[in-house]
Design an enzyme around this catalytic site. Structure first.
Site, short mmCIF file in Angstrom:
data_model
loop_
_atom_site.label_atom_id
_atom_site.label_comp_id
_atom_site.label_asym_id
_atom_site.label_seq_id
_atom_site.Cartn_x
_atom_site.Cartn_y
_atom_site.Cartn_z
N ASP A 111 -14.04 54.72 12.63
CA ASP A 111 -14.87 53.96 11.70
C ASP A 111 -15.00 52.49 12.16
O ASP A 111 -14.47 52.10 13.20
CB ASP A 111 -14.22 54.09 10.31
CG ASP A 111 -15.17 53.90 9.15
OD1 ASP A 111 -16.38 53.80 9.38
OD2 ASP A 111 -14.68 53.87 8.00
N HIS A 112 -15.67 51.69 11.31
CA HIS A 112 -15.92 50.27 11.59
C HIS A 112 -14.96 49.60 12.57
O HIS A 112 -13.74 49.66 12.38
CB HIS A 112 -15.83 49.45 10.29
CG HIS A 112 -16.82 49.83 9.27
ND1 HIS A 112 -18.04 49.25 9.19
CD2 HIS A 112 -16.77 50.77 8.30
CE1 HIS A 112 -18.71 49.80 8.19
NE2 HIS A 112 -17.97 50.73 7.64
N GLU A 184 -14.36 45.96 3.95
CA GLU A 184 -14.01 47.00 4.91
C GLU A 184 -12.95 46.43 5.83
O GLU A 184 -13.09 45.31 6.34
CB GLU A 184 -15.24 47.47 5.71
CG GLU A 184 -15.72 46.46 6.71
CD GLU A 184 -17.15 46.68 7.19
OE1 GLU A 184 -17.94 47.29 6.47
OE2 GLU A 184 -17.45 46.19 8.28
N HIS A 228 -19.31 49.19 0.15
CA HIS A 228 -18.10 50.02 0.15
C HIS A 228 -17.41 49.92 -1.21
O HIS A 228 -17.35 48.85 -1.79
CB HIS A 228 -17.11 49.53 1.22
CG HIS A 228 -17.56 49.80 2.62
ND1 HIS A 228 -17.62 48.83 3.58
CD2 HIS A 228 -17.98 50.94 3.21
CE1 HIS A 228 -18.04 49.36 4.72
NE2 HIS A 228 -18.28 50.64 4.52
N HIS A 267 -23.55 54.25 5.02
CA HIS A 267 -22.18 53.80 4.69
C HIS A 267 -22.04 53.58 3.19
O HIS A 267 -23.02 53.42 2.49
CB HIS A 267 -21.86 52.50 5.45
CG HIS A 267 -21.37 52.78 6.83
ND1 HIS A 267 -20.06 52.65 7.20
CD2 HIS A 267 -22.04 53.23 7.92
CE1 HIS A 267 -19.94 53.00 8.47
NE2 HIS A 267 -21.13 53.35 8.93
N ASN A 289 -20.91 58.35 5.04
CA ASN A 289 -19.49 58.02 4.97
C ASN A 289 -19.00 58.03 3.53
O ASN A 289 -19.60 57.42 2.65
CB ASN A 289 -19.25 56.62 5.54
CG ASN A 289 -19.32 56.60 7.04
OD1 ASN A 289 -19.77 57.54 7.68
ND2 ASN A 289 -18.87 55.50 7.62
O1 LIG Z 1 -18.56 53.60 4.48
C1 LIG Z 1 -17.45 54.07 4.31
C2 LIG Z 1 -16.48 54.12 5.41
O2 LIG Z 1 -16.98 53.50 6.55
C3 LIG Z 1 -17.00 54.64 3.01
O3 LIG Z 1 -17.51 53.93 1.93
P1 LIG Z 1 -17.05 54.29 0.44
O4 LIG Z 1 -15.61 53.99 0.34
O5 LIG Z 1 -17.90 53.45 -0.45
O6 LIG Z 1 -17.31 55.76 0.26
O1 LIG Z 2 -14.89 50.73 5.81
C1 LIG Z 2 -14.63 51.44 4.89
C2 LIG Z 2 -13.66 52.53 4.90
O2 LIG Z 2 -13.56 52.91 3.55
C3 LIG Z 2 -12.33 52.17 5.51
O3 LIG Z 2 -11.47 51.66 4.62
P1 LIG Z 2 -9.99 51.15 4.99
O4 LIG Z 2 -10.11 49.98 5.87
O5 LIG Z 2 -9.42 50.86 3.65
O6 LIG Z 2 -9.29 52.30 5.66
ZN LIG Z 3 -18.46 51.97 6.11
ZN LIG Z 4 -19.78 46.64 8.52
#
Ligand SMILES: O=C(CO)COP(=O)(O)O
Ligand SMILES: O=C[C@H](O)COP(=O)(O)O
Ligand SMILES: [Zn+2]
Ligand SMILES: [Zn+2]
Length: 361
Positions: A111-112, A184, A228, A267, A289
């Site tokens: 992820d990110h 995030e 998010h 996202h 996501n």
């Molecule tokens: O984008 C996300 C993870 O990268 C998830 O977002 P949410 O937590 O809002 O479902």
């Molecule tokens: O970027 C969003 C995802 O929900 C990741 O969350 P986290 O950094 O809490 O693992």
């Molecule tokens: Zn995300």
């Molecule tokens: Zn971002």
């Protein structure tokens, strides 16, 4: 063999390269999106796999930088991304080993990754290259790079460099342009200017032009008001219809024949409506996501268990049925953690149905 399996050379377990491309193309064409679930443990992995298997669906499992460190163990130092690199690698090997037992194709993603976290991505790419040397494919199906906080030119230039590194392995790269609100990975986007949350078609085309000169294996997480987390209804205004303008603008610029030349990613899926998902999917979103809703779903089963079984879990011996009754079968983690897996799995199934993923295999 019906459905998406027909277009895949590897039909179960972690898929890579051309199979990832084939799956995303199939999803775009058949108007469904694959949920990308943030996993933090073997328990959340199996809860997700179970749902996908039961719904005859592909699934994407991803670790965030923090989730990867958690996979390694909170007791491991994360200096120079040590825990996040090792935890992501451990998660990848675990998922690669267990996914075939569920008989479905799985995309293994991270992820990110903001600019300050690039050493995490570098560490994973080192491992991808090692794995590629040994097995002819990268360890991970795909990664995300997220330089959406940087100036557009810098975002595109650095993303392009990473795609150049991923391309020889036919590894997919997801990038972000336009900011996802909320929080995030400890990056606080709660105060960013509202207009930054909505990406413009020209920006998307600039990304497409730069990246498509390197490799076709990329997708764009374009901001359309996404946030998010889950907030009070009305606080988040999504405009998934903007994604249609991105497709149309890029099509026009490249004088393409395909109506949806872009692979798009949604996202911040938690808390969004089925209608918002379906509008986004109709405009070429192939990956959604989901994290927050699943964290809550996982909690629900465990929470309810603890509340309803309270009198059976306060001591090892002795419950309302007798002072001498042992409670081992109530405090065994396979019993109470399993309750969280069941409620999480049910929520993943709901997403598979909402995104039209169910029965696509
Ligand atoms: O984008 C996300 C993870 O990268 C998830 O977002 P949410 O937590 O809002 O479902
Ligand atoms: O970027 C969003 C995802 O929900 C990741 O969350 P986290 O950094 O809490 O693992
Ligand atoms: Zn995300
Ligand atoms: Zn971002």
């Amino acid at each position: 063999m019906p459905g998406a399996l027909e277009v895949l050379s590897r039909k179960q377990g972690v898929i890579v390269g051309d199979d990832v491309m084939a799956l995303f193309k199939y999803a775009r064409e058949h108007k469904f999106a694959i949920p990308a679930i943030n996993v933090t443990s073997s328990s959340t992995v199996v809860a997700s796999l179970e749902a996908a298997r039961d719904a005859k669906s592909p699934i994407i499992l991803q670790v965030s930088q923090g989730g990867a460190a958690y996979f390694a163990g909170k007791g491991v130092s994360n200096t120079n991304q040590f825990a996040s690199i090792n935890g992501a690698i451990a998660a990848a090997h675990y998922i690669r080993a267990i996914a075939p037992a569920y008989g479905i194709p799985v995309v293994l993603h991270t992820d990110h990754c903001a600019k300050k976290l690039l050493p995490w991505l570098d560490g994973m790419l080192d491992e991808d290259e090692k794995y590629f040397q040994a097995h002819g494919e990268p360890l991970f199906s795909s990664h995300m790079i997220d330089l959406s906080e940087e100036e557009k030119d810098e975002n595109i230039a650095i993303t392009k460099k990473y795609l150049e590194r991923a391309a020889p392995m036919k590894q997919w790269l997801e990038m972000e342009i336009g900011i996802t609100g909320g929080e995030e990975d400890g990056v606080d986007n709660t105060g960013v200017d509202n207009s930054a949350l909505y990406t413009q078609p020209e920006d998307i085309y600039d990304v497409y032009a730069a990246l498509s000169s390197v490799s076709p294996y990329f997708s764009i997480a374009a901001g359309f008001g996404n946030v998010h987390g889950v907030y009070k209804p009305g606080n988040v205004k999504l405009h998934p219809e903007l994604l249609g303008s991105h497709q149309a603008y890029t099509k026009e610029q490249i004088k393409g024949t395909e109506d949806k030349p872009l692979f798009l990613v949604f996202h911040g899926g938690s808390g969004s409506s089925k209608e918002e998902f379906l509008t986004a999917i109709s405009h070429g979103v192939v990956k959604v996501n989901l994290d927050t809703d699943l964290q809550f779903a996982y909690l629900q089963g465990i929470r309810d268990y603890m509340l309803t079984k309270k009198d059976y879990i306060m001591k090892q011996v002795g419950n309302p049925e007798g002072d001498d009754k042992p409670n081992k079968k109530y405090f065994d983690p396979r019993v109470w953690v399993r309750e969280g897996e069941k409620t999480m799995s049910a929520r993943v199934k709901e997403a598979l149905s909402d995104f039209n993923t169910a029965n696509q295999l």
